[in-house]
Design an enzyme around this catalytic site. Structure first.
Site, PDB file in Angstrom:
ATOM      1  N   CYS A  60      13.038   8.826  10.193  1.00  0.00           N
ATOM      2  CA  CYS A  60      12.623   8.075  11.359  1.00  0.00           C
ATOM      3  C   CYS A  60      14.030   8.263  12.550  1.00  0.00           C
ATOM      4  CB  CYS A  60      12.253   6.824  11.397  1.00  0.00           C
ATOM      5  SG  CYS A  60      10.605   6.613  10.400  1.00  0.00           S
ATOM      6  N   LYS A 105       0.919  -1.192   0.117  1.00  0.00           N
ATOM      7  CA  LYS A 105      -0.052   0.210  -0.044  1.00  0.00           C
ATOM      8  C   LYS A 105       0.897   1.154  -0.014  1.00  0.00           C
ATOM      9  CE  LYS A 105      -3.070   3.039   2.634  1.00  0.00           C
ATOM     10  NZ  LYS A 105      -1.977   4.031   2.321  1.00  0.00           N
ATOM     11  N   GLU A 145       8.006  13.726  18.311  1.00  0.00           N
ATOM     12  CA  GLU A 145       8.606  13.860  17.052  1.00  0.00           C
ATOM     13  C   GLU A 145       7.986  14.924  16.041  1.00  0.00           C
ATOM     14  OE1 GLU A 145      10.005  10.484  13.867  1.00  0.00           O
ATOM     15  OE2 GLU A 145       7.794  10.217  14.445  1.00  0.00           O
ATOM     16  N   GLU A 183       7.667  -0.687  12.243  1.00  0.00           N
ATOM     17  CA  GLU A 183       8.878   0.141  12.166  1.00  0.00           C
ATOM     18  C   GLU A 183       8.319   1.413  12.396  1.00  0.00           C
ATOM     19  OE1 GLU A 183      11.536   2.746  11.764  1.00  0.00           O
ATOM     20  OE2 GLU A 183      11.312   2.322   9.693  1.00  0.00           O
TER      21      GLU A 183
END
Length: 490
Positions: free
Chosen positions: A285, A177, A382, A251
């Site tokens: 990330c 996806k 974040e 992840e």
């Protein structure tokens, strides 16, 4: 404005629109121009893709030897290398990432495919020294089945390769996806599958938002979900997996500490920190977004870093002379603007940046904020942008405590000339990846992944290959008496 480029989805080897004709558009974050149209997959489209992948498990792919599967991956790697410039240009247009990075990344991730191409026929079981003399027992490692891979917009070629490589090497099939924020690069990549000799249905690519992802991760024929993204979406994925009992690997995001001791090579550490937070405009990330400096070197370190940050050339990500491009989405921009303002309200001092430059597009200045307290919101939130939170420390224990005081646990950087300290810190720091006197180094041989809210499971390396297989234990009765009870004492 030029005519929109129109894409279709890859399902069972055919390029198809959404079953109801639905589409959405993607824009170039460097200038705001809408440039392509992509199908909005329905649940019916997702079902077709998963069923095609399931059928391919017993088709030519399932009958293909592991060596032949490896050859397909090797051809795919060669094709990716040949098409790296085209795919890199499209990824830059769709995401705003620097072209020199997307081109290099497309070339380098071919090495991940080559790694798994070579590993495909190295997957094996073992014989077990069982305590029954008439029994021969061995194990095989077999494919898990249909893999649902949910890919984010950032580093999507890399994050696809580390799923496609081990999944296909192990004999699985896959439905990818693509992110609704930037789908075009994956669809371009999909054009290479047939050329590589990968049979129809082995790799399928669907596009769309939350309904598409929900239909995919809940599908009863999906055996494993490999998700990269944020913790909020991950919680939905885990809940969805309860519908099909699929295995899950996650992840997720990070707020990675970058720790510099007073004995570090200052120039190397400064360069590492600049690259760790401002490369890709902080949209990584593993961005080193928390900088912890020993108090004896903090002033010098920050002076050097501010000087470099002032000189970073912001602009068109397609140009080689540009050093930092735009953010990808308006949502990121809104989040960053809010968090920078909140950090100042909570007592943070902006040393440089903190604003949008006078440019069209989603650009934000390289920003460094010194934070007087560990409990400030920005220290453990974040941002996914070029914003660095800085704090000072006195002792090793203090640095370790601050670094571990987070819900995240993806990566960490340690700069010191003291190898014993480096080993102590790397052992005790709560992160799945630790870099010492370097940052953001990667290799197909080295697995990566996080802990705590940064997820579980591993990508790359042989560990990922094992994660895409299931062991099967086979018992064979070697007794001359076929009806003998092997558990009867003799």
């Amino acid at each position: 404005m030029s005519a929109l480029t129109s894409y279709n989805m890859l399902i069972d080897g055919a390029w198809v629109p959404a079953s109801d004709g639905g589409t959405f558009t993607c824009f170039d974050p460097a200038n705001g121009e809408t440039w392509c149209s992509v199908p909005e997959a329905t649940a019916e489209d997702v079902d077709r893709a998963v069923r095609a992948a399931d059928a391919a498990l017993d088709g030519p792919w399932g009958k293909m030897s592991a060596t032949e599967r490896g050859k397909c991956l090797a051809r795919l790697a060669d094709l990716l290398t040949e098409n790296s410039e085209t795919i890199g240009r499209i990824e830059t247009r769709d995401t705003g990432k620097m072209f020199k990075e997307t081109r290099w990344q497309a070339q380098y991730i071919a090495e991940y495919l080559r790694f798994y191409a070579g590993a495909a026929d190295k997957i094996h079981g073992e014989t077990l020294p069982i305590d029954k003399p008439d029994m021969f027992v061995f194990t095989n490692r077999e494919p898990v089945g249909v893999i649902a891979a949910v890919i984010p917009w950032n580093s999507q070629m890399f994050l696809s390769a580390v799923k496609i490589g081990p999944a296909l090497a192990a004999g699985n099939t896959i439905v990818l996806k693509a992110s609704e924020h930037a789908s075009a690069p994956l669809l371009e990549f999909g054009k290479l599958m047939a050329q590589a000799g990968i049979p129809d249905g082995v790799v399928n690519i669907v596009t769309g938002g939350v309904p598409c992802g929900e239909a995919l991760t809940k599908h009863p024929l999906v055996a494993k979900i490999a998700f990269t993204g944020g913790p909020a979406a991950a919680r939905h994925v885990v809940r969805n997996s309860a519908e099909n009992f699929a295995e899950v690997s996650l992840e997720l995001g990070g707020k990675s500490p970058f720790i510099v001791f007073d004995d570090a090579d200052i120039e190397s550490a400064v360069n590492g920190s600049v690259a760790g937070i401002f490369a890709a405009a902080g949209q990584s990330c593993v961005a080193g977004s928390r900088l912890y400096l020993h108090e004896d070197i903090a002033d010098e370190f920050l002076a050097r870093m501010v000087k470099i940050a002032k000189g970073i050339k912001i602009g068109d990500p397609q140009l080689d002379e540009t050093e930092m491009g735009p953010l990808c989405t308006q949502g990121q921009m809104d989040h960053i603007v809010h968090q920078v303002a909140l950090a100042q309200k909570e007592g943070g001092a902006v040393l440089i940046g903190g604003h949008r430059p006078d440019l069209p597009g989603l650009f934000f200045e390289p920003t460094i904020i010194e934070c007087p307290r560990q409990d400030m919101t920005i220290v453990d939130t974040e941002l996914f942008g070029p914003v660095l939170a800085v704090q000072r420390f006195k002792t090793e224990e203090e640095a370790l405590a601050m670094a571990n005081d987070t819900v995240h646990g993806l990566a960490a950087g340690i700069f010191t000339r003291n190898n014993a300290r480096a080993l102590r810190m790397s052992k005790r720091i709560q992160a799945g990846i630790v870099w010492v006197n370097t940052y953001r180094a990667i290799s197909p041989i080295a697995e990566f992944g996080g802990m705590k809210n940064s997820g579980y499971g591993r990508e790359a390396g042989f560990q990922a290959l094992w994660d895409y297989t299931r062991p099967k234990t086979v018992w064979m009765n070697m007794s001359e008496d076929p009806i003998a009870n092997p558990f009867q004492p003799r």
